[in-house]
Design an enzyme around this catalytic site. Structure first.
Site, PDB file in Angstrom:
ATOM      1  N   THR A  17      49.817  33.788-170.890  1.00  0.00           N
ATOM      2  CA  THR A  17      50.238  32.439-170.499  1.00  0.00           C
ATOM      3  C   THR A  17      49.743  32.058-169.094  1.00  0.00           C
ATOM      4  O   THR A  17      49.912  30.919-168.668  1.00  0.00           O
ATOM      5  CB  THR A  17      51.774  32.316-170.546  1.00  0.00           C
ATOM      6  OG1 THR A  17      52.330  33.372-169.759  1.00  0.00           O
ATOM      7  CG2 THR A  17      52.294  32.422-171.962  1.00  0.00           C
ATOM      8  N   GLY A  18      49.132  33.007-168.364  1.00  0.00           N
ATOM      9  CA  GLY A  18      48.542  32.683-167.060  1.00  0.00           C
ATOM     10  C   GLY A  18      47.167  32.063-167.248  1.00  0.00           C
ATOM     11  O   GLY A  18      46.628  32.062-168.357  1.00  0.00           O
ATOM     12  N   LYS A  43      58.814  33.036-171.889  1.00  0.00           N
ATOM     13  CA  LYS A  43      58.256  32.084-172.854  1.00  0.00           C
ATOM     14  C   LYS A  43      58.231  32.633-174.271  1.00  0.00           C
ATOM     15  O   LYS A  43      57.446  32.165-175.118  1.00  0.00           O
ATOM     16  CB  LYS A  43      56.840  31.677-172.416  1.00  0.00           C
ATOM     17  CG  LYS A  43      56.852  30.908-171.092  1.00  0.00           C
ATOM     18  CD  LYS A  43      55.482  30.433-170.680  1.00  0.00           C
ATOM     19  CE  LYS A  43      55.567  29.681-169.346  1.00  0.00           C
ATOM     20  NZ  LYS A  43      54.246  29.393-168.776  1.00  0.00           N
ATOM     21  N   ILE A  96      42.472  44.534-166.582  1.00  0.00           N
ATOM     22  CA  ILE A  96      41.404  43.793-165.903  1.00  0.00           C
ATOM     23  C   ILE A  96      41.737  43.579-164.412  1.00  0.00           C
ATOM     24  O   ILE A  96      40.848  43.532-163.571  1.00  0.00           O
ATOM     25  CB  ILE A  96      41.217  42.401-166.562  1.00  0.00           C
ATOM     26  CG1 ILE A  96      41.020  42.534-168.080  1.00  0.00           C
ATOM     27  CG2 ILE A  96      40.056  41.639-165.919  1.00  0.00           C
ATOM     28  CD1 ILE A  96      39.833  43.346-168.504  1.00  0.00           C
ATOM     29  N   THR A  97      42.987  43.446-164.090  1.00  0.00           N
ATOM     30  CA  THR A  97      43.451  43.087-162.744  1.00  0.00           C
ATOM     31  C   THR A  97      42.772  43.885-161.632  1.00  0.00           C
ATOM     32  O   THR A  97      42.683  45.113-161.713  1.00  0.00           O
ATOM     33  CB  THR A  97      44.968  43.332-162.643  1.00  0.00           C
ATOM     34  OG1 THR A  97      45.589  42.724-163.768  1.00  0.00           O
ATOM     35  CG2 THR A  97      45.524  42.763-161.348  1.00  0.00           C
ATOM     36  N   GLU A  98      42.312  43.181-160.598  1.00  0.00           N
ATOM     37  CA  GLU A  98      41.781  43.883-159.424  1.00  0.00           C
ATOM     38  C   GLU A  98      42.808  43.840-158.306  1.00  0.00           C
ATOM     39  O   GLU A  98      43.751  43.060-158.345  1.00  0.00           O
ATOM     40  CB  GLU A  98      40.433  43.302-158.977  1.00  0.00           C
ATOM     41  CG  GLU A  98      40.503  41.932-158.345  1.00  0.00           C
ATOM     42  CD  GLU A  98      39.125  41.445-157.862  1.00  0.00           C
ATOM     43  OE1 GLU A  98      38.253  42.261-157.541  1.00  0.00           O
ATOM     44  OE2 GLU A  98      38.945  40.225-157.803  1.00  0.00           O
ATOM     45  N   TYR A 162      27.172  43.902-166.987  1.00  0.00           N
ATOM     46  CA  TYR A 162      26.554  42.744-167.645  1.00  0.00           C
ATOM     47  C   TYR A 162      25.035  42.816-167.509  1.00  0.00           C
ATOM     48  O   TYR A 162      24.290  42.507-168.430  1.00  0.00           O
ATOM     49  CB  TYR A 162      27.031  41.414-167.042  1.00  0.00           C
ATOM     50  CG  TYR A 162      28.504  41.343-166.786  1.00  0.00           C
ATOM     51  CD1 TYR A 162      29.408  41.972-167.631  1.00  0.00           C
ATOM     52  CD2 TYR A 162      28.997  40.652-165.687  1.00  0.00           C
ATOM     53  CE1 TYR A 162      30.761  41.915-167.389  1.00  0.00           C
ATOM     54  CE2 TYR A 162      30.354  40.589-165.430  1.00  0.00           C
ATOM     55  CZ  TYR A 162      31.231  41.225-166.285  1.00  0.00           C
ATOM     56  OH  TYR A 162      32.561  41.172-166.027  1.00  0.00           O
ATOM     57  N   GLU A 212      27.829  54.161-158.778  1.00  0.00           N
ATOM     58  CA  GLU A 212      27.647  53.602-157.441  1.00  0.00           C
ATOM     59  C   GLU A 212      28.060  54.624-156.407  1.00  0.00           C
ATOM     60  O   GLU A 212      28.579  55.697-156.745  1.00  0.00           O
ATOM     61  CB  GLU A 212      28.450  52.296-157.288  1.00  0.00           C
ATOM     62  CG  GLU A 212      29.943  52.457-157.428  1.00  0.00           C
ATOM     63  CD  GLU A 212      30.689  51.117-157.464  1.00  0.00           C
ATOM     64  OE1 GLU A 212      30.102  50.089-157.822  1.00  0.00           O
ATOM     65  OE2 GLU A 212      31.885  51.127-157.128  1.00  0.00           O
ATOM     66  N   HIS A 250      35.715  44.978-152.692  1.00  0.00           N
ATOM     67  CA  HIS A 250      37.047  45.338-153.172  1.00  0.00           C
ATOM     68  C   HIS A 250      37.104  46.744-153.726  1.00  0.00           C
ATOM     69  O   HIS A 250      38.069  47.454-153.559  1.00  0.00           O
ATOM     70  CB  HIS A 250      37.463  44.401-154.321  1.00  0.00           C
ATOM     71  CG  HIS A 250      37.959  43.095-153.852  1.00  0.00           C
ATOM     72  ND1 HIS A 250      37.490  41.917-154.358  1.00  0.00           N
ATOM     73  CD2 HIS A 250      38.874  42.774-152.925  1.00  0.00           C
ATOM     74  CE1 HIS A 250      38.104  40.922-153.758  1.00  0.00           C
ATOM     75  NE2 HIS A 250      38.946  41.413-152.891  1.00  0.00           N
TER      76      HIS A 250
END
Lengths: 297, 382
Positions: A17-18, A43, A96-98, A162, A212, A250
């Site tokens: 819902t975000g 919700k 997924i959150t960073e 990607y 990396e 990050h």
């Protein structure tokens, strides 16, 4: 075949819902992923474009048979969200959150290992996983990946994931599964976890591994490649020219005290028999060479 | 975020770890007043984000006002490995019987916390580790289980600390572990951890690195004021961008740390030198893109700008709108080369199309864009 996910994977989106959760949840559904539910305790009973919202992952699993979850919750809530997903009964969690605190990552990594040994966590701070044509969980643009194999991809960097997919697509080479493990200090799923699965997957003929600077995950993967992998591995390591002691972004890639340099990682991989490109394009070309030479595509 | 020694000691004190009484000052008169307040003898210590202060003459003992004055005068403004001393920490001098080393950090390979303890402290721990690895007792701690007292006591015995220091060391280590975990530190280090002649144990120095990702659950505002950044880095930080200043002349903007690092590599490979590393992160919108261009544009050494975007969560049309917005908002002096792929890249390219000129070029691949950027900066790409 594919690893971790396939066309039968049913995903509940924590944070559907975000704004980001909604955008990518719907994009993933458009791609063909079985997006069966979302969660939001406030919700429950509503829906997002027809996708039902439940109060918890447990409710969503009970009602829809979801077996995977995708977390789009802001960083402060991720620690609880991961545990909620595991307790709720899914087998695979993609976060997924960073910006998740390192202590939270270390804590839920060990908590899952101890109390939920059959649950696999991908991320946090990762682009997700795509098995082209079957399932796309996360933020990878689906159209840059060609289905069908023969290459498996595993990467610590989102954007370079990607790039790798794209280099292969340009050459009309397909991918079995592309896993973005993320560049955080304690990723839930490691290079080795993915290499092991790719080695066992009959459709994956060769593996591309994008690493990396910082840490020693690439060196550990190199040891695994030397000892266990029979399939060819092509690699690229970002950050050859990164200055020591500076934190690059990050992800926290950093060369400290002479440890974690790109050069050391490249040498370890080459010594283990992997081919290493100097840039993503060169790595792509090396992989194309291998695939063509064996007639895999 | 790296703390200065005095901030690290305040941080430790908040978890009950014994530290010396002292005052942070930024002037000679302030140093004299601080010495009176904490009582002679005192130690005058340079506060910089770098090791090796003692060797550089940045740590001095003073027994009188004259000595405090002389040392404060000499140390303020001193350059220690490129860090200018602007703050002094004046603390009451401690009697030292023995010096030890203690730290906690995250072992990324083991995916557990790593505690290190050595009876050889007060020196560079890397040198100890190289000469005699057995001199450092290590303990790996499962974050879920935590560190309990019996484990800690066995660890102290293994490190062969003086038995007189055992109780004090166990107490400090348990508190230090709490400071490390509850305080969300990437590193906590005490070197030296001292045993005093009276048998008490005490943190004589403090090195603390905090995890910026955990800032949402702490009050770290004051620490922010002492972070060392050059003008470009400060401007980028104010806009919430990940920026590292470098010495070259090609300005770089990319989305994601991996792609940004890769862009540096490719610019170097074709014979150019990057002026910076600027990661606009995931999900960057038009405003972030415009802000990034402004920062690069304000750097006089930048001769060309290379924007390398492969959209995942970042959307091509947002990036393109940001560039167009920046072009209308600021007078961009250096020519820009952009390579745009991924999510909504076609839309983005369409938005940029009418604005293309000698000053704004588009290239289809990373390598070609890097060559063009180097050529535009007056270099000869290989």
């Amino acid at each position: 075949m594919s690893i971790f996910v396939d066309e039968n994977t049913k995903v509940v989106y924590q944070g559907l819902t975000g704004s980001q959760g909604r955008y990518y949840g719907l994009l993933n559904r458009d791609y063909g992923t079985q997006v069966v539910a979302g969660t939001n305790p406030k919700k429950a009973g509503t829906d997002v474009e027809g996708i039902p919202i439940f109060a918890s992952v447990a409710d969503a699993v009970a009602e829809t048979g979801a077996n995977a979850s995708c977390i789009f919750i802001p960083a402060p809530g991720v620690r609880d969200a991961v545990i909620e997903a595991a307790e709720g009964g899914v087998e695979f969690i993609v976060c997924i959150t960073e910006g998740v605190p390192a202590h939270d990552e270390a804590w839920f990594y060990n908590k899952l290992k101890r109390d939920f040994p059959n649950v696999a966590l991908l991320g946090p701070n990762c682009p997700g996983i795509i098995s082209p044509g079957k399932c796309n969980i996360g933020i990878t643009a689906g159209h840059i990946a060609k289905p069908g194999g023969p290459v498996g991809i595993v990467s610590r960097s989102g954007t370079l994931t990607y790039q790798a997919l794209y280099e292969l697509k340009l050459q009309d080479i397909g991918v079995t599964t592309c896993v973005g493990i993320g560049g955080d200090p304690v990723p839930g799923t490691s290079f080795i976890d993915c290499l092991e699965r790719f080695e066992a997957d009959p459709d994956t003929k060769a593996v591309m591994m994008i690493g990396e600077i910082g840490g020693s995950a690439e060196e550990e993967a190199a040891e695994f490649i030397r000892a266990k992998m029979t399939k060819p591995v092509v690699s690229y390591i970002a950050g050859v020219t990164a200055p020591p002691g500076k934190k690059m972004g990050h992800a926290g890639a950093i060369v400290s005290g002479g440890k974690g340099t790109a050069q050391a990682k490249i040498e370890a991989l080459e010594a283990a028999g992997a081919k290493v490109g100097r840039n993503p394009t060169e790595a792509g070309e090396l992989m194309v060479g291998i695939v063509r030479e064996h007639g895999w595509a | 975020m790296d703390l200065l020694e005095f901030q690290g000691k305040q941080f430790f004190a908040g978890f009950g770890i014994p530290v010396s009484e002292g005052r942070a000052v930024d002037s000679v008169e302030g140093a004299v007043a601080a010495a009176e307040a904490v009582g002679y003898p005192v130690v005058v210590k340079a506060q910089v984000h770098v090791g090796g202060r003692g060797k550089a003459g940045g740590v001095k003992l003073a027994s009188s006002e004259d000595e405090v004055r002389t040392h404060a005068q000499n140390i303020l403004g001193m350059d220690i490995k490129g860090h200018i001393v602007r703050i002094l920490w004046i603390e009451h001098a401690s009697d030292i019987a023995e010096e030890y080393y203690a730290s906690f950090t995250l072992d990324r390979s083991a995916k557990k916390h790593l505690g290190m303890l050595s009876a050889q402290g007060g020196v560079e721990i890397e040198a100890v580790a190289a000469k005699d690895p057995d001199a450092i007792a290590k303990v790996w701690i499962d974050p879920v289980e935590g560190l309990d007292e019996p484990t800690c006591r066995a660890w102290v015995k293994q490190a062969r600390l003086n038995p007189a220091a055992e109780d004090g060391a166990v107490d400090i280590l348990l508190k230090l572990y709490r400071a490390y975990t509850e305080g969300d530190a990437d590193l906590v280090e005490i070197n030296p951890l001292i045993l005093k002649p009276d048998g008490s144990v005490h943190a004589l120095d403090a090195k603390v690195t905090l995890d910026n990702n955990a800032a949402f659950r702490h009050q770290w505002g004051d620490y922010e004021l002492t972070q060392v950044r050059d003008e470009r880095e400060q401007a980028a930080h104010d806009k919430g961008l990940q920026y590292v200043g470098l010495d070259g002349y090609v300005g770089i903007i990319a989305n994601g740390a991996g792609l940004a690092m890769s862009t540096l590599d490719v610019v170097n490979q074709v014979g150019g030198e990057p002026a910076n590393f600027l990661d606009i992160g995931g999900g960057a919108n038009a405003d972030v893109m415009a802000g990034a261009l402004e920062i690069i544009n304000n750097d006089p050494r930048v001769k060309s700008i290379f924007i390398n975007i492969f959209g995942g969560i970042t959307r091509g049309e947002e990036v393109a709108n940001g560039i167009v917005e920046a072009l209308s908002r600021v007078d961009i002096t250096a020519p820009i080369v952009i390579r745009l792929d991924g999510t909504n890249a076609d839309q983005g390219r369409q938005i940029l199309e009418p604005h293309l000129s000698d000053k704004l070029q588009m290239q289809p691949t990373m390598l070609e864009a890097a060559r063009t950027a180097v050529a535009l900066a007056g270099g000869t790409p290989s």
